[in-house]
Write a protein that holds these residues in place. Structure first.
Motif, PDB file in Angstrom:
ATOM      1  N   HIS B  82     -66.589   8.727 -11.732  1.00  0.00           N
ATOM      2  CA  HIS B  82     -67.349   9.429 -11.883  1.00  0.00           C
ATOM      3  C   HIS B  82     -67.582   9.831 -13.900  1.00  0.00           C
ATOM      4  O   HIS B  82     -66.938  10.514 -13.534  1.00  0.00           O
ATOM      5  CB  HIS B  82     -69.032   9.559 -11.336  1.00  0.00           C
ATOM      6  CG  HIS B  82     -70.281   8.939 -11.473  1.00  0.00           C
ATOM      7  ND1 HIS B  82     -70.990   9.770 -12.584  1.00  0.00           N
ATOM      8  CD2 HIS B  82     -71.091   8.978 -10.913  1.00  0.00           C
ATOM      9  CE1 HIS B  82     -72.299  10.049 -12.527  1.00  0.00           C
ATOM     10  NE2 HIS B  82     -72.380   8.841 -12.324  1.00  0.00           N
ATOM     11  N   VAL B  83     -68.365   9.466 -14.334  1.00  0.00           N
ATOM     12  CA  VAL B  83     -68.212   9.871 -15.603  1.00  0.00           C
ATOM     13  C   VAL B  83     -68.875  10.936 -15.974  1.00  0.00           C
ATOM     14  O   VAL B  83     -67.915  11.747 -16.041  1.00  0.00           O
ATOM     15  CB  VAL B  83     -69.319   8.878 -16.765  1.00  0.00           C
ATOM     16  CG1 VAL B  83     -69.015   9.746 -18.372  1.00  0.00           C
ATOM     17  CG2 VAL B  83     -68.613   7.061 -16.605  1.00  0.00           C
ATOM     18  N   LEU B  84     -70.019  11.610 -15.002  1.00  0.00           N
ATOM     19  CA  LEU B  84     -70.295  12.904 -15.069  1.00  0.00           C
ATOM     20  C   LEU B  84     -69.313  13.792 -13.812  1.00  0.00           C
ATOM     21  O   LEU B  84     -68.566  14.747 -15.284  1.00  0.00           O
ATOM     22  CB  LEU B  84     -71.247  12.961 -14.365  1.00  0.00           C
ATOM     23  CG  LEU B  84     -72.974  12.464 -15.047  1.00  0.00           C
ATOM     24  CD1 LEU B  84     -74.276  12.998 -14.386  1.00  0.00           C
ATOM     25  CD2 LEU B  84     -72.614  13.267 -15.927  1.00  0.00           C
ATOM     26  N   VAL B 137     -68.709   8.766 -23.406  1.00  0.00           N
ATOM     27  CA  VAL B 137     -68.778   7.716 -22.506  1.00  0.00           C
ATOM     28  C   VAL B 137     -69.601   6.636 -23.182  1.00  0.00           C
ATOM     29  O   VAL B 137     -69.661   5.891 -22.873  1.00  0.00           O
ATOM     30  CB  VAL B 137     -70.692   8.539 -22.563  1.00  0.00           C
ATOM     31  CG1 VAL B 137     -72.004   8.226 -21.794  1.00  0.00           C
ATOM     32  CG2 VAL B 137     -70.790  10.083 -21.922  1.00  0.00           C
ATOM     33  N   VAL B 153     -75.778  12.260 -22.385  1.00  0.00           N
ATOM     34  CA  VAL B 153     -74.759  13.085 -21.772  1.00  0.00           C
ATOM     35  C   VAL B 153     -73.948  13.823 -22.319  1.00  0.00           C
ATOM     36  O   VAL B 153     -73.983  14.961 -21.892  1.00  0.00           O
ATOM     37  CB  VAL B 153     -74.316  11.857 -20.642  1.00  0.00           C
ATOM     38  CG1 VAL B 153     -72.871  12.536 -20.131  1.00  0.00           C
ATOM     39  CG2 VAL B 153     -74.555  11.213 -20.706  1.00  0.00           C
ATOM     40  N   THR B 156     -76.415  16.892 -22.327  1.00  0.00           N
ATOM     41  CA  THR B 156     -77.169  17.810 -21.219  1.00  0.00           C
ATOM     42  C   THR B 156     -76.201  18.311 -20.707  1.00  0.00           C
ATOM     43  O   THR B 156     -75.713  19.548 -20.074  1.00  0.00           O
ATOM     44  CB  THR B 156     -78.473  16.977 -20.071  1.00  0.00           C
ATOM     45  OG1 THR B 156     -76.516  15.707 -19.783  1.00  0.00           O
ATOM     46  CG2 THR B 156     -79.276  16.234 -20.607  1.00  0.00           C
ATOM     47  N   GLU B 186     -76.371  19.834  -9.705  1.00  0.00           N
ATOM     48  CA  GLU B 186     -77.431  19.632 -10.011  1.00  0.00           C
ATOM     49  C   GLU B 186     -77.743  18.313 -10.681  1.00  0.00           C
ATOM     50  O   GLU B 186     -78.570  17.518 -10.312  1.00  0.00           O
ATOM     51  CB  GLU B 186     -77.719  20.849 -10.644  1.00  0.00           C
ATOM     52  CG  GLU B 186     -78.117  21.979  -9.838  1.00  0.00           C
ATOM     53  CD  GLU B 186     -79.567  21.503  -8.393  1.00  0.00           C
ATOM     54  OE1 GLU B 186     -80.311  20.835  -8.570  1.00  0.00           O
ATOM     55  OE2 GLU B 186     -78.860  22.103  -7.358  1.00  0.00           O
ATOM     56  N   LEU B 187     -77.026  18.831 -12.179  1.00  0.00           N
ATOM     57  CA  LEU B 187     -77.865  17.478 -13.380  1.00  0.00           C
ATOM     58  C   LEU B 187     -77.124  15.954 -13.041  1.00  0.00           C
ATOM     59  O   LEU B 187     -77.851  15.024 -12.958  1.00  0.00           O
ATOM     60  CB  LEU B 187     -76.334  17.982 -14.393  1.00  0.00           C
ATOM     61  CG  LEU B 187     -76.350  17.191 -15.776  1.00  0.00           C
ATOM     62  CD1 LEU B 187     -77.949  17.311 -15.835  1.00  0.00           C
ATOM     63  CD2 LEU B 187     -75.008  17.377 -16.515  1.00  0.00           C
ATOM     64  N   ALA B 188     -76.172  15.889 -12.052  1.00  0.00           N
ATOM     65  CA  ALA B 188     -75.689  14.679 -11.328  1.00  0.00           C
ATOM     66  C   ALA B 188     -76.638  14.195 -10.708  1.00  0.00           C
ATOM     67  O   ALA B 188     -76.844  12.662  -9.714  1.00  0.00           O
ATOM     68  CB  ALA B 188     -73.991  14.776 -10.662  1.00  0.00           C
ATOM     69  N   GLY B 189     -77.259  15.148 -10.114  1.00  0.00           N
ATOM     70  CA  GLY B 189     -78.362  14.825  -8.300  1.00  0.00           C
ATOM     71  C   GLY B 189     -80.065  14.230  -8.948  1.00  0.00           C
ATOM     72  O   GLY B 189     -80.255  14.701  -7.925  1.00  0.00           O
TER      73      GLY B 189
END
Lengths: 199, 199
Positions: B82-84, B137, B153, B156, B186-189
């Motif tokens: 995943h990118v994140l 990204v 992205v 953040t 937290e950010l990804a979810g």
DNA sequence: TTGCCGGTGGCACCCGGTGCCACTAGCGTT
DNA sequence: AACGCTAGTGGCACCGGGTGCCACCGGCAA
């Protein structure tokens, strides 16, 4: 020179601000000295620094009032709303400018986001915003304002808002409110746009 | 005076940096003049500004190398991730310091995150980081690097990393890697922690 | 008139940063 | 040994942002 006799009604402060915005936009922030701004506004350099603690602050208008308003909106907001939604709504409302104020706002934000020195300075001003948002999140979640989640939400939502401003500046067609919502939707949804737009 | 004769092995640059870190930590960034740092390092003020373009830059070590390494990690990274996750992993690896380097890192970061002038200056340095991440990204999504999602992205995730550093500084027990993962999770979810921990 | 007070301007000063020039230490060439 | 080149350095003068101090001027109340 420059007809200082005029006005009297409008604060000198507003006059200085307009002069600063105009000169900075025309010649670049670093190229314009505080002397030149003062001259253009018909005051002395010394007086300039009484109205604005810093050359950079001349660009920000009454930013403190915005922070106060953001705080009020957050504390008064709907408690059933998702926390991120409440922050987004507050950002949108604080940035709900009348049509004829937009050119000034664009000029202001273009300077702040484009001039490296002003971008650096912005960190100082945005610290207040972060604090206010973090406290809001702390109230809503019960976490300490200095702990991870409130800090994280404050920092990332501000990053989202700043990014929204950038895209708004780059594209005249999208409204600020739309840009803010787009950014916050991505943030709240865990960046759905990253889940492979091809297939 | 101050025995300039010594050393010859260690770069003067490293010596200056240590002196700066020490003095800034002890007396506060604004209270220490560039003259004093130069004196403490056994060089002249003029030479100080040949090694560091800015007083603030004396704190940053070889930050450019970190940005380059981050870029390499991102471009070389696993394309299925995943990118994140790939960004998180890159941040973690870039900040994988040996145990004995941590005190220095703490001193550095405490200054950067605590001293207003250094925090403002950090924006200048982090601009490179944002650019590198946004380009990553952009490659992964096909979007233009200047468009909303890559910018968002980048902004953040950097906010998340900065927040992780803050909590790491405040709490000696958590490792930097753990703090980074917590923030990115937290950010990804979409901030699961905001979904009402009470009920 | 007197006294106070807020806004102003001028001045000198501090500090970060830069351009310029002069000096030195090495190092290879002849 | 003398030459020239170069990198690193130090000193100096200068610019610009910012501040402390004082002096001035205007309005306004006693």
């Amino acid at each position: 020179m420059t007809e200082v006799v005029t006005d009297g009604r409008g604060d000198t402060r507003a006059r200085v601000e307009r002069a600063a915005l105009e000169l900075f936009s025309r010649d670049g922030y670093e190229q314009v000295t505080s002397d030149e701004v003062a001259d253009a506004a018909g005051i002395s350099r010394r007086t300039f620094f009484r109205h604005f603690p810093t050359k950079a602050d001349a660009v920000w208008g009454d930013f403190h009032a915005h922070v106060v308003r953001l705080d009020e909106l957050l504390t008064a907001g709907d408690g059933d709303q998702h926390v991120l939604a409440s922050i987004c709504a507050a950002y949108v409302q604080v940035n709900d400018y009348a049509e004829d104020e937009l050119p000034l706002l664009r000029q202001r934000m273009r300077l702040i986001l484009t001039e490296p020195a002003l971008l650096a300075h912005s960190q100082t001003r945005y610290a207040d915003v972060d604090r206010v948002v973090a406290e809001h999140v702390a109230r809503r979640t019960g976490a300490a304002a200095g702990s991870l989640v409130p800090r994280l939400v404050a920092a990332t939502t501000r990053a989202a808002a700043t990014t929204a401003f950038q895209t708004w500046l780059a594209d005249e067609t999208v409204s600020l409110a739309v840009a803010l919502h787009e950014a916050f939707d991505e943030l709240a949804g865990g960046f759905p746009a990253l889940e492979g737009p091809p297939g």
